[in-house]
Each structure stands twice: as C-alpha cells, then as structure tokens.
Design a protein around this motif. Structure first.
Motif, PDB file in Angstrom:
ATOM      1  N   GLU A 113     -87.556  58.554  83.609  1.00  0.00           N
ATOM      2  CA  GLU A 113     -86.424  59.465  83.393  1.00  0.00           C
ATOM      3  C   GLU A 113     -85.080  58.737  83.302  1.00  0.00           C
ATOM      4  OE1 GLU A 113     -86.975  59.321  87.950  1.00  0.00           O
ATOM      5  OE2 GLU A 113     -88.147  58.954  86.138  1.00  0.00           O
ATOM      6  N   LEU A 114     -85.076  57.395  83.226  1.00  0.00           N
ATOM      7  CA  LEU A 114     -83.826  56.634  83.302  1.00  0.00           C
ATOM      8  C   LEU A 114     -82.832  57.031  82.210  1.00  0.00           C
ATOM      9  CD1 LEU A 114     -82.054  54.470  84.562  1.00  0.00           C
ATOM     10  CD2 LEU A 114     -83.303  52.750  83.210  1.00  0.00           C
ATOM     11  N   ASP A 115     -83.262  57.053  80.971  1.00  0.00           N
ATOM     12  CA  ASP A 115     -82.333  57.369  79.878  1.00  0.00           C
ATOM     13  C   ASP A 115     -81.739  58.760  80.050  1.00  0.00           C
ATOM     14  OD1 ASP A 115     -81.108  56.461  77.414  1.00  0.00           O
ATOM     15  OD2 ASP A 115     -82.340  57.942  76.382  1.00  0.00           O
ATOM     16  N   GLN A 116     -82.553  59.718  80.454  1.00  0.00           N
ATOM     17  CA  GLN A 116     -82.069  61.090  80.667  1.00  0.00           C
ATOM     18  C   GLN A 116     -81.035  61.133  81.794  1.00  0.00           C
ATOM     19  OE1 GLN A 116     -84.810  64.066  82.312  1.00  0.00           O
ATOM     20  NE2 GLN A 116     -84.249  65.379  80.581  1.00  0.00           N
ATOM     21  N   LEU A 117     -81.303  60.441  82.897  1.00  0.00           N
ATOM     22  CA  LEU A 117     -80.339  60.388  84.006  1.00  0.00           C
ATOM     23  C   LEU A 117     -78.992  59.856  83.539  1.00  0.00           C
ATOM     24  CD1 LEU A 117     -82.463  58.908  86.943  1.00  0.00           C
ATOM     25  CD2 LEU A 117     -81.410  61.171  86.888  1.00  0.00           C
ATOM     26  N   LEU A 118     -79.022  58.780  82.762  1.00  0.00           N
ATOM     27  CA  LEU A 118     -77.788  58.152  82.289  1.00  0.00           C
ATOM     28  C   LEU A 118     -77.048  59.051  81.306  1.00  0.00           C
ATOM     29  CD1 LEU A 118     -79.262  54.573  81.754  1.00  0.00           C
ATOM     30  CD2 LEU A 118     -77.670  55.247  83.561  1.00  0.00           C
ATOM     31  N   ARG A 119     -77.764  59.641  80.371  1.00  0.00           N
ATOM     32  CA  ARG A 119     -77.106  60.459  79.341  1.00  0.00           C
ATOM     33  C   ARG A 119     -76.536  61.749  79.925  1.00  0.00           C
ATOM     34  NH1 ARG A 119     -77.370  57.731  74.879  1.00  0.00           N
ATOM     35  NH2 ARG A 119     -79.154  56.381  74.449  1.00  0.00           N
TER      36      ARG A 119
END
Length: 197
Positions: A113-119
C-alpha cells in the motif's frame, strides 16, 4: 558541491527500509547498524515534531521470494529465520502514529500500500534511509523514481553488508536519481523547511 536542500514538510515523507531485527543484528559497512538506526531515529523525531509522515518498511522474511540465482541471499540448506527476525527492531523506535508497510520482495512498492499512502497524503518528496543500501533501498528508490517522486538519500542513515556496494549506490546511482546528503544536512533542511505539515 551539494546545493541547498529545500523541503516542504507537508509534501515530504521519510521512508525507512528494513530496520528490523534481521538487519540491525548484522555486520554492516561502511556504517554500523547502531549508527544507521540512531540517525534514522533522529530523522524520524524531526519529521514527527513537524507533523511529517514517517513510514517504516519491513520484509516478511518467511515469504521473501528466493529464485534460483548464482549468488542467492540465503544459501541452500540455510535454516529459515525465526519469526522475530521480521519484527521491527526496538531500537528503531516505531511510534503509534507511524505507518508500517510489509513487503515480500526487495522493493517496497510492489504488492504493498506504499504508493497509495504517499499519494493520499500528497507526498512529492521521499527521504530514503535503511538497510541494505544496494537491496531494499535501491530497489524501492528505483520504483519511486519510476513513479515520479523526488528522492533524497541520507548516506549515513543507510548501510550494506558491503562497503563498496554502498559507495557505488551513493556515488553512481543515487546521485542520478536524486540528492545524496548527510543526516546533519537533512535535519538542518527539516528545521529550515516550510513550517509544519
């Protein structure tokens, strides 16, 4: 010569790779694990004090893909690491407000879920730290670069099992992808940043 580092704290995240028991108990070079973790703790504290985003990434070792390779990470017949090897190191001082992302390969973007957390947080810049420079940090950084994030690498807040591999990443790879700075330079930039997140 390094240029001045300007950070918008509200759009910056600290992403710390694999500060877990398995890695912090290894012999590392050029920086010992104690120094790497200590610098990561300082950076985490600076980010939290300003409401910044702190993310810890850990690898679930018993689910790590181990393909056939000329020089495998774990030699055939090596006993499986105990469950606690995958736990975050107590010395990393993970706090309740931090995010912990679990990965099952070298890089922290694929299947997490890293990209979603950042975006969702509107993050533009990622500060990269962790162990090991030439595995988890580099793999994650390449994926971040491909996704358009700006990258800052903290040279003395990461290390490897091989000093030459660390040096090659910092001097010949990371400088082409972003900016390489010291913990002190990062703390100065955070303290001079554009207010709180």
């Amino acid at each position: 010569m390094n240029g001045k580092l300007n950070l918008d704290i509200a759009r910056t995240a600290l992403v710390q790779i694999d500060l877990q028991n398995f890695n912090v108990n290894r012999e590392l070079a050029p920086h010992p694990a104690e120094r790497v973790v200590g610098n990561c703790v300082l950076l985490s504290s600076e980010m939290r004090d300003r409401g910044g985003m702190v993310i810890f990434v850990r690898v679930q070792l018993d689910e790590l893909r181990l393909p056939l390779a000329d020089n495998p990470m774990f030699k055939p017949g090596t006993p499986a690491p105990p469950p606690e090897a995958s736990y975050m190191a107590e010395s990393a001082q993970v706090q309740a407000q931090d995010h912990v992302v679990t990965k099952r390969q070298w890089g922290a973007f694929y299947g997490t879920e890293l990209d979603q957390l950042l975006r969702r947080r509107g993050i533009k810049t990622i500060i990269m730290t962790g162990i090991a420079t030439n595995y988890g940090v580099e793999s994650t950084a390449r994926a971040a670069f491909d996704r358009g994030y700006e990258l800052v690498f903290v040279e003395d807040a990461m290390s490897s099992g091989n000093a030459e591999a660390h040096k090659n990443c910092c001097e010949n790879v990371f400088r082409n992808m972003g900016r390489v700075r010291s913990t002190r330079e990062l703390i100065d930039a955070l303290q001079a940043g554009t207010g709180d997140a």
